[in-house]
Design an enzyme around this catalytic site. Structure first.
Site, mmCIF file in Angstrom:
data_model
loop_
_atom_site.group_PDB
_atom_site.id
_atom_site.type_symbol
_atom_site.label_atom_id
_atom_site.label_comp_id
_atom_site.label_asym_id
_atom_site.label_seq_id
_atom_site.Cartn_x
_atom_site.Cartn_y
_atom_site.Cartn_z
ATOM 1 N N SER A 20 1.324 -1.433 0.138
ATOM 2 C CA SER A 20 0.128 -0.120 -0.035
ATOM 3 C C SER A 20 0.758 1.181 -0.232
ATOM 4 C CB SER A 20 -0.827 0.008 0.829
ATOM 5 O OG SER A 20 -0.074 0.411 2.904
ATOM 6 N N MET A 97 10.669 -7.162 4.738
ATOM 7 C CA MET A 97 10.939 -7.521 5.637
ATOM 8 C C MET A 97 12.257 -8.248 5.509
ATOM 9 S SD MET A 97 7.983 -5.487 7.323
ATOM 10 C CE MET A 97 8.024 -6.130 8.470
ATOM 11 N N LEU A 100 18.667 -5.934 6.617
ATOM 12 C CA LEU A 100 19.801 -5.407 5.467
ATOM 13 C C LEU A 100 21.171 -5.244 5.600
ATOM 14 C CD1 LEU A 100 18.492 -3.462 2.794
ATOM 15 C CD2 LEU A 100 18.529 -5.836 2.352
ATOM 16 N N HIS A 116 8.860 2.747 8.820
ATOM 17 C CA HIS A 116 8.614 2.051 10.138
ATOM 18 C C HIS A 116 7.489 2.405 11.176
ATOM 19 C CE1 HIS A 116 9.380 -1.119 12.734
ATOM 20 N NE2 HIS A 116 9.200 -0.327 13.396
HETATM 21 C C1 GAR Z 1 4.354 -0.463 6.927
HETATM 22 O O1 GAR Z 1 3.224 -0.294 8.094
HETATM 23 C C2 GAR Z 1 5.596 -0.371 6.722
HETATM 24 O O2 GAR Z 1 5.781 0.558 7.626
HETATM 25 C C3 GAR Z 1 6.007 -2.219 7.504
HETATM 26 O O3 GAR Z 1 5.431 -2.630 6.421
HETATM 27 C C4 GAR Z 1 3.656 -2.186 6.344
HETATM 28 C C5 GAR Z 1 3.803 -2.445 4.776
HETATM 29 O O4 GAR Z 1 2.716 -2.331 4.131
HETATM 30 N N1 GAR Z 1 7.648 -1.583 8.004
HETATM 31 C C6 GAR Z 1 7.963 -1.986 8.735
HETATM 32 O O5 GAR Z 1 6.792 -2.581 9.525
HETATM 33 C C7 GAR Z 1 9.488 -2.454 8.900
HETATM 34 N N2 GAR Z 1 10.015 -2.684 10.190
HETATM 35 P P1 GAR Z 1 2.604 -2.122 2.580
HETATM 36 O O6 GAR Z 1 3.110 -3.549 2.245
HETATM 37 O O7 GAR Z 1 1.158 -2.149 3.020
HETATM 38 O O8 GAR Z 1 2.845 -0.850 2.271
#
Ligand code: GAR
Length: 206
Positions: A20, A97, A100, A116
């Site tokens: 998203s 996720m 790196l 984040h």
């Molecule tokens: C988002 O909430 C992002 O902030 C989080 O993964 C989600 C991805 O949503 N990232 C982390 O937690 C990094 N540690 P999306 O695939 O709908 O963009």
């Protein structure tokens, strides 16, 4: 367009899931709100819906899994080669996720940006929103947030903060309502932060 250049800056976006936030970037590039173009979207997960979002936007969508037997650092070196081929100004981790390693990071110094869904120092790693909600229910916090930061090293969701926004948690909240609120904020914060990176010379950011 970048006012300093006739060519829009190029982004490579790394994802692992729903995408998203990638969609927010693609939409902002499409409308011209973000003076950049997405040169490629790379996912380590085959079924990440973000790959479909990239295809729909006619952006190269690359599935690049880590084979179980492959060393993590070797995988990251290969990933860096793949990303470098698109010559991005910025590498954006939008729901990527995997941690790196320096094998990747040293190839893009001060050019990797991570999103984040928590405030700096809080709830690093996965499931940050639900861990924040649980902490709220235990009476430990009254708010959470979203941050965008540079990724200089192998720290987990840490590094120089480029932007952050507080997200309140209400006693009437369910986890779903909080998630919705956090995602809404992060879509805006990520695009706005990338916008400021794309119009400023890099020297003034660091
Ligand atoms: C988002 O909430 C992002 O902030 C989080 O993964 C989600 C991805 O949503 N990232 C982390 O937690 C990094 N540690 P999306 O695939 O709908 O963009």
């Amino acid at each position: 367009m970048n006012p300093l250049s006739p060519f829009p800056l190029s982004l490579v976006v790394l994802i692992s899931g729903h995408g998203s936030n990638l969609q927010a970037i693609l939409d902002a590039c499409q409308t011209g709100d973000l003076p950049a173009r997405v040169a490629a979207v790379i996912s380590n997960k085959r079924d990440a819906y973000g790959l479909e979002r990239a295809r729909l936007a006619k952006v190269p969508a690359v599935y690049h899994p880590k084979p179980k037997e492959q060393d993590r650092r070797e995988y990251d070196a290969g990933l860096a080669d793949l990303v470098a081929a698109y010559q991005p100004e910025w590498v954006v981790l939008a729901g990527w996720m995997r941690l790196l390693s320096n094998e990747f990071l040293r190839r893009f110094p001060n050019r990797v940006v991570n999103l984040h869904p928590a405030l700096p120092g809080a709830f690093p790693g996965t499931e940050a929103i639900s861990r924040a909600f649980e902490a709220f229910q235990r009476g430990e916090i009254s708010q959470t947030g979203v941050m965008v930061h540079l990724v200089p090293d192998e720290g987990v969701d840490s590094g120089p903060v480029l932007a952050q926004v507080i997200v309140p948690i209400f006693s009437s909240d369910t986890l779903e309502l909080l998630e919705e609120r956090v995602h809404h904020v992060e879509h805006q914060l990520l695009v706005n932060t990338l916008k400021s990176l794309c119009v400023q010379p890099k020297r003034s950011i660091l």
